[in-house]
Write an enzyme that holds these catalytic residues in place. Sequence first.
Site, short mmCIF file in Angstrom:
data_model
loop_
_atom_site.label_atom_id
_atom_site.label_comp_id
_atom_site.label_asym_id
_atom_site.label_seq_id
_atom_site.Cartn_x
_atom_site.Cartn_y
_atom_site.Cartn_z
N GLY A 101 8.64 9.57 8.40
CA GLY A 101 7.60 9.80 9.38
C GLY A 101 7.09 8.53 10.04
N ASP A 134 13.26 8.05 20.43
CA ASP A 134 12.04 8.82 20.18
C ASP A 134 11.56 8.54 18.77
OD1 ASP A 134 9.96 10.55 20.69
OD2 ASP A 134 11.12 12.36 20.22
N HIS A 164 6.08 4.88 17.65
CA HIS A 164 5.49 4.54 18.95
C HIS A 164 4.62 3.29 18.90
CE1 HIS A 164 7.41 7.92 20.43
NE2 HIS A 164 6.41 8.62 20.95
N HIS A 188 11.58 8.98 25.20
CA HIS A 188 10.59 10.06 25.21
C HIS A 188 9.17 9.50 25.15
CE1 HIS A 188 8.83 13.94 23.36
NE2 HIS A 188 9.05 14.14 24.65
#
Length: 207
Positions: free
Chosen positions: A72, A138, A141, A166
């Site tokens: 994650g 993707d 971030h 993305h």
Amino acid sequence: MLPMQSLGVDIETVKGFLDAQEGAALFDAALTSAALGPCLEIGSYCGKSTVYLGRACEQKNTLLFAVDHHRGSEEHQLGEEYHDPQLFDAQQGRMDSFREFRTTLARAQLENTVVPIVAPSALAARYWNTPLGMVFIDGGHSMEAALTDYRCWAPHVVRGGLLAIHDVFPNPADGGRPPFEIWQLAQASGLFEAMPLVKTLGILRRL
């Protein structure tokens, strides 16, 4: 528009944050670039983008490499905005999306098309030598994560191939800046030409 039934799975039942219009654009991009080489995505999560890209690669008889450590991103961790308790491994005390990802591949019958690479992006790229028809970024971030993904993988896109990013938000009020900044960086490099945005999906062609 891509018929959703052609994906081989009800895409709305796959966990993820990819808009259907963005997914259809990814599918089309992979169809056009797969003739140049295999495709690769960074940040598979539970496999929503993998289904779009993988189905296109299957049609072109090539492979999709799916890179994700499956622990994650920052926003998926315990107590964060996008944490999913169903993906939390209480025994390990860590997030783990790999089981769900493998389930998605099996449901979509893409296990002979998608090659999972369960590793951090930089580690997977360390000895990478295969030219790629398309790279889809993707992953994390944060600025560090986005820059790492761009610097590690963009150079492997062949001429005429595509780089997709993305969550590109030109207006900073709409979302985080790192994907937008690497999208700009790719254009400033002189190696990529940007095509019109599809919602938050930026696609650039390698010159």
